[in-house]
Design a protein around this motif. Structure first.
Motif, PDB file in Angstrom:
ATOM      1  N   ARG A  93     -18.922   2.408   2.262  1.00  9.12           N
ATOM      2  CA  ARG A  93     -17.474   2.200   2.418  1.00  9.12           C
ATOM      3  C   ARG A  93     -16.934   3.077   3.529  1.00  9.12           C
ATOM      4  O   ARG A  93     -16.149   2.657   4.361  1.00  9.12           O
ATOM      5  CB  ARG A  93     -16.734   2.593   1.123  1.00  9.12           C
ATOM      6  CG  ARG A  93     -16.640   1.537   0.076  1.00  9.12           C
ATOM      7  CD  ARG A  93     -15.475   1.798  -0.881  1.00  9.12           C
ATOM      8  NE  ARG A  93     -15.531   3.083  -1.579  1.00  9.12           N
ATOM      9  CZ  ARG A  93     -16.227   3.287  -2.676  1.00  9.12           C
ATOM     10  NH1 ARG A  93     -16.941   2.324  -3.223  1.00  9.12           N
ATOM     11  NH2 ARG A  93     -16.217   4.465  -3.258  1.00  9.12           N
ATOM     12  N   ASN A  94     -17.413   4.316   3.504  1.00 13.13           N
ATOM     13  CA  ASN A  94     -16.941   5.293   4.477  1.00 13.13           C
ATOM     14  C   ASN A  94     -17.283   4.885   5.913  1.00 13.13           C
ATOM     15  O   ASN A  94     -16.471   5.018   6.821  1.00 13.13           O
ATOM     16  CB  ASN A  94     -17.559   6.661   4.139  1.00 13.13           C
ATOM     17  CG  ASN A  94     -17.085   7.763   5.061  1.00 13.13           C
ATOM     18  OD1 ASN A  94     -17.849   8.283   5.852  1.00 13.13           O
ATOM     19  ND2 ASN A  94     -15.820   8.107   4.961  1.00 13.13           N
ATOM     20  N   PHE A  99      -9.879   0.434   5.241  1.00  5.86           N
ATOM     21  CA  PHE A  99      -8.927  -0.203   4.321  1.00  5.86           C
ATOM     22  C   PHE A  99      -7.498  -0.047   4.798  1.00  5.86           C
ATOM     23  O   PHE A  99      -7.093   1.014   5.278  1.00  5.86           O
ATOM     24  CB  PHE A  99      -9.026   0.427   2.927  1.00  5.86           C
ATOM     25  CG  PHE A  99     -10.272   0.054   2.180  1.00  5.86           C
ATOM     26  CD1 PHE A  99     -10.314  -1.115   1.431  1.00  5.86           C
ATOM     27  CD2 PHE A  99     -11.391   0.870   2.215  1.00  5.86           C
ATOM     28  CE1 PHE A  99     -11.464  -1.453   0.733  1.00  5.86           C
ATOM     29  CE2 PHE A  99     -12.533   0.533   1.516  1.00  5.86           C
ATOM     30  CZ  PHE A  99     -12.576  -0.632   0.773  1.00  5.86           C
ATOM     31  N   PHE A 101      -3.664  -0.926   2.987  1.00  6.73           N
ATOM     32  CA  PHE A 101      -3.082  -1.365   1.722  1.00  6.73           C
ATOM     33  C   PHE A 101      -1.628  -1.747   1.885  1.00  6.73           C
ATOM     34  O   PHE A 101      -0.944  -1.311   2.815  1.00  6.73           O
ATOM     35  CB  PHE A 101      -3.182  -0.254   0.670  1.00  6.73           C
ATOM     36  CG  PHE A 101      -4.581   0.208   0.401  1.00  6.73           C
ATOM     37  CD1 PHE A 101      -5.405  -0.474  -0.472  1.00  6.73           C
ATOM     38  CD2 PHE A 101      -5.086   1.338   1.052  1.00  6.73           C
ATOM     39  CE1 PHE A 101      -6.699  -0.027  -0.717  1.00  6.73           C
ATOM     40  CE2 PHE A 101      -6.377   1.780   0.804  1.00  6.73           C
ATOM     41  CZ  PHE A 101      -7.184   1.096  -0.078  1.00  6.73           C
ATOM     42  N   PRO A 119     -10.748   9.668   6.217  1.00  3.55           N
ATOM     43  CA  PRO A 119     -12.100   9.130   6.012  1.00  3.55           C
ATOM     44  C   PRO A 119     -13.156   9.921   6.795  1.00  3.55           C
ATOM     45  O   PRO A 119     -14.315   9.988   6.383  1.00  3.55           O
ATOM     46  CB  PRO A 119     -11.992   7.694   6.541  1.00  3.55           C
ATOM     47  CG  PRO A 119     -10.527   7.380   6.511  1.00  3.55           C
ATOM     48  CD  PRO A 119      -9.848   8.676   6.823  1.00  3.55           C
ATOM     49  N   ARG A 166      -6.003   5.201  10.507  1.00  4.16           N
ATOM     50  CA  ARG A 166      -6.932   5.779   9.538  1.00  4.16           C
ATOM     51  C   ARG A 166      -8.129   4.858   9.300  1.00  4.16           C
ATOM     52  O   ARG A 166      -9.268   5.315   9.196  1.00  4.16           O
ATOM     53  CB  ARG A 166      -6.199   6.027   8.214  1.00  4.16           C
ATOM     54  CG  ARG A 166      -7.088   6.591   7.117  1.00  4.16           C
ATOM     55  CD  ARG A 166      -6.321   6.795   5.824  1.00  4.16           C
ATOM     56  NE  ARG A 166      -5.902   5.520   5.248  1.00  4.16           N
ATOM     57  CZ  ARG A 166      -4.986   5.397   4.283  1.00  4.16           C
ATOM     58  NH1 ARG A 166      -4.383   6.471   3.798  1.00  4.16           N
ATOM     59  NH2 ARG A 166      -4.670   4.213   3.814  1.00  4.16           N
TER      60      ARG A 166
END
Lengths: 234, 417
Positions: A93-94, A99, A101, A119, A166
């Protein structure tokens, strides 16, 4: 994304095969995804659409490695993810996924710059390189002068741009955006979607947006419609 | 695999920064935990310092009293039968002991006058005791002189108007100047100071009177000039050749005195024999109660600190669900979250420990100034406090930290909407 694995040439970035997800609640089995088969190639800009309760959020969680399928196979970069440990999923994931949101989810007590760096904290990259890259990304989203601002000092659109920066800090292959314009007015929504489109076009990132808003979905070159836990059209 | 391992030191270091940032962001909550832990550590500091202080005091008393000596006091001070006389030790007792008690080599009679005002120039100082002594007082009591000379046999024989001065009256009357050769009015008697006793700095058996607050004069002078009873003594100090046989010596001394006082088998002793170890017992009983009270207080306070930490951490975990969910979503492993929250706990309790040691030292200083406790501060206290703080952090912080680490990111992020 050529030369990823031995099967990289022939296999797309994402390959879901007959993925189901069901929850057992009080003895009743509730099936949210009832067999999703879906390929997304590297460099695509896709929108996952569908009414609420259709399973599109669950699909996004599975694509984002936040949730595991009850059955079926999810291959990311040609690699079966079902065999990976939780820590290996965290690492993936990292490194591979960014992501975005609906509610931005910035850390309230950290500056814009620190939020962009977040991250990176959990990656191998040296801090100096991360800070340099975070500066570049903030510049790209037009927030250089707000780098030291806390989220509470930023507008909704600015906060979402911080979140976009990010998502890119670890240079992932895939950006997953969950209703990224859900809390923004239409003008700001356009800015954000233009930025996502630019990320897809200029940086070559694969972008998948989950939305129920046709205007937002219109930026994507491919629309995937989910109803009743199945892909109705892709 | 080595890549995964090699990133741990860097990750560990980065998580410390994350923890520090989070603590600064929640100042009020952090402050409460620090304060609660500090209370416990302060209590711990005081108790350790007082136990050490009591031990040091005990050693000083043994040193001062001498392991080879016993003190005989008139009257039974432990049981105090009604109507019993305190003046029971006489010259004839002293002579009998010197003459016929095996192993005894020195018998020193003691008389004293209570609450005497000393005057020098325009300064007054009331000493709680003026002690009447025989020759070589400082030498027999293992009490070095900081300047001047000891009492001589000549002083005793002639009832000379000379005295040794304790540290407290010397400071009160002369400040930093030397008292030697000066003449002090003791009540209305001019007395020349010939020696100054070095500073001892402790209070005698159970009283709050410092041993330094005294004046020593030849017993003959004291008896004549202050019209004391010429037949009896307040006490006798008896020294023996062999300290290992002190219990045997004490038993022999008791039989001898009972014989001298013609006490029948059913009559209780009309005197008390004390050795250094007996005085220690007395002292330990006195300080023991306070130490036990402080010990319970420290334990409870530390426990309270731990519960405050655990509760506020649980509160923090539920308030920061979104942050935790986000961190996990962007790649923090459960281990990284656990370390972050445990680190936060450790920093809070370490800050509590530092503040607590400071508080404890301050509290201890005021307690010892009030004469309630003898304190000894050592690096051991600091090390012990840090260890206790670490133990609190791990014992009470682990469950909330594990709760944070175990949060499902999807659930946690949903909590923010």
């Amino acid at each position: 994304m050529t030369g990823q694995a031995s099967s990289g040439e022939s296999e797309p970035l994402i390959r879901l095969t007959d993925v189901t997800r069901s929850y057992v609640m009080g003895g009743v089995t509730n099936t949210v995804l009832a067999g999703v088969t879906l390929d997304v190639a590297a460099g695509e800009f896709a929108a996952i659409m569908g009414p609420s309760g259709s399973g599109k959020s669950t699909l996004l969680h599975i694509l984002g490695l936040l949730d595991r399928p009850s059955s079926g196979s999810y291959r990311l970069r040609g690699r079966e993810t079902g065999e990976l440990s939780d820590d290996a999923l965290s690492h993936l994931r990292n490194q591979a996924i960014g992501f975005v949101f609906q509610s931005f989810y910035l850390i309230p007590y950290a500056t814009a710059l620190d939020n962009v760096l977040l991250p990176g904290l959990y990656s191998d990259a040296p801090r100096a390189a991360l800070v340099r890259r975070a500066g570049e990304l903030l510049d790209k989203v037009g927030l250089t002068s707000q780098a030291r601002h806390k989220p509470s000092q930023l507008s909704g659109g600015q906060q979402q741009r911080v979140a976009l920066a990010r998502s890119l800090i670890n240079d992932p292959d895939l950006i997953l955006a969950d209703e990224p314009t859900g809390q923004l007015d239409s003008a700001t929504s356009r800015e954000i979607m233009e930025l996502l489109a630019a990320i897809n076009r200029d940086a070559g990132k694969t972008v998948i947006v989950v939305t129920h808003d046709p205007d937002t979905a219109a930026y994507a070159r491919r629309q995937i419609l989910v109803t009743d836990g199945r892909v109705a059209r892709s | 695999m080595w890549r995964v391992l090699s990133r741990y030191p860097r990750l560990l270091w980065r998580l410390q920064g994350v923890a520090g940032q989070a603590l600064l962001a929640h100042k009020a909550r952090s402050f409460f935990v620090v304060a609660a832990v500090a209370m416990g550590i302060a209590a711990l500091t005081v108790i350790v310092a007082s136990v050490d202080g009591a031990r040091r005091k005990a050693l000083e008393i043994v040193d001062f009293f001498g392991p080879d000596a016993v003190l005989v006091l008139g009257g039974d001070i432990e049981n105090r039968p009604v109507g019993q006389r305190l003046n029971t030790l006489s010259w004839s007792d002293a002579r009998a002991i010197a003459r016929s008690l095996p192993g005894a080599y020195a018998v020193l009679p003691m008389r004293s006058v209570r609450s005497v005002t000393l005057r020098y120039g325009n300064k007054n100082h009331e000493v709680p005791t003026v002690v009447g002594a025989t020759e070589n007082y400082a030498a027999t009591w293992n009490w070095p002189l900081s300047e001047g000379r000891d009492l001589s046999a000549d002083d005793i024989a002639h009832g000379a108007k000379v005295a040794l001065i304790g540290d407290a009256p010397a400071k009160a009357l002369f400040g930093d100047a030397s008292p030697i050769g000066r003449t002090v009015m003791v009540k209305n008697l001019p007395v020349q100071i010939v020696g100054r006793l070095s500073y001892r700095g402790f209070t005698g058996g159970g009283s709050d009177v410092s041993v330094d607050d005294r004046l020593i004069m030849p017993i003959s002078t004291l008896t004549q000039r202050f019209n004391l009873d010429r037949h009896y003594f307040r006490g006798l100090r008896v020294r023996f050749h062999d300290p290992d046989l002190i219990t045997v010596h004490m038993e022999n001394l008791r039989s001898l005195l009972r014989h001298e006082h013609k006490l029948g088998p059913t009559v209780p002793d009309d005197f008390t024999i004390m050795s250094a170890s007996e005085i220690l017992k007395f002292l330990t009983a006195f300080t023991g109660g306070l130490v036990a009270f402080l010990g319970v207080t420290a334990g409870v306070a530390i426990l309270v600190g731990g519960f405050v930490l655990a509760n506020l951490m649980f509160l923090g975990v539920s308030e920061r669900r979104v942050e935790i969910g986000l961190r996990k979503a962007v790649g923090a492993t459960s281990g990284a979250i656990l370390i972050q929250f445990l680190s936060e706990a450790v920093y809070l309790t370490l800050a509590g420990a530092i503040l607590g040691v400071g508080l404890g030292v301050g509290l201890g200083e005021s307690l010892s100034r009030l004469g309630m406790l003898e304190l000894r501060l050592s690096p051991k206290i600091f090390v012990l406090s840090l260890a206790a703080a670490l133990a609190i952090a791990l014992a009470f912080g682990l469950r909330p930290a594990r709760k944070a680490a175990g949060l499902d990111p999807i659930e946690a992020l949903r909590g923010g909407e």
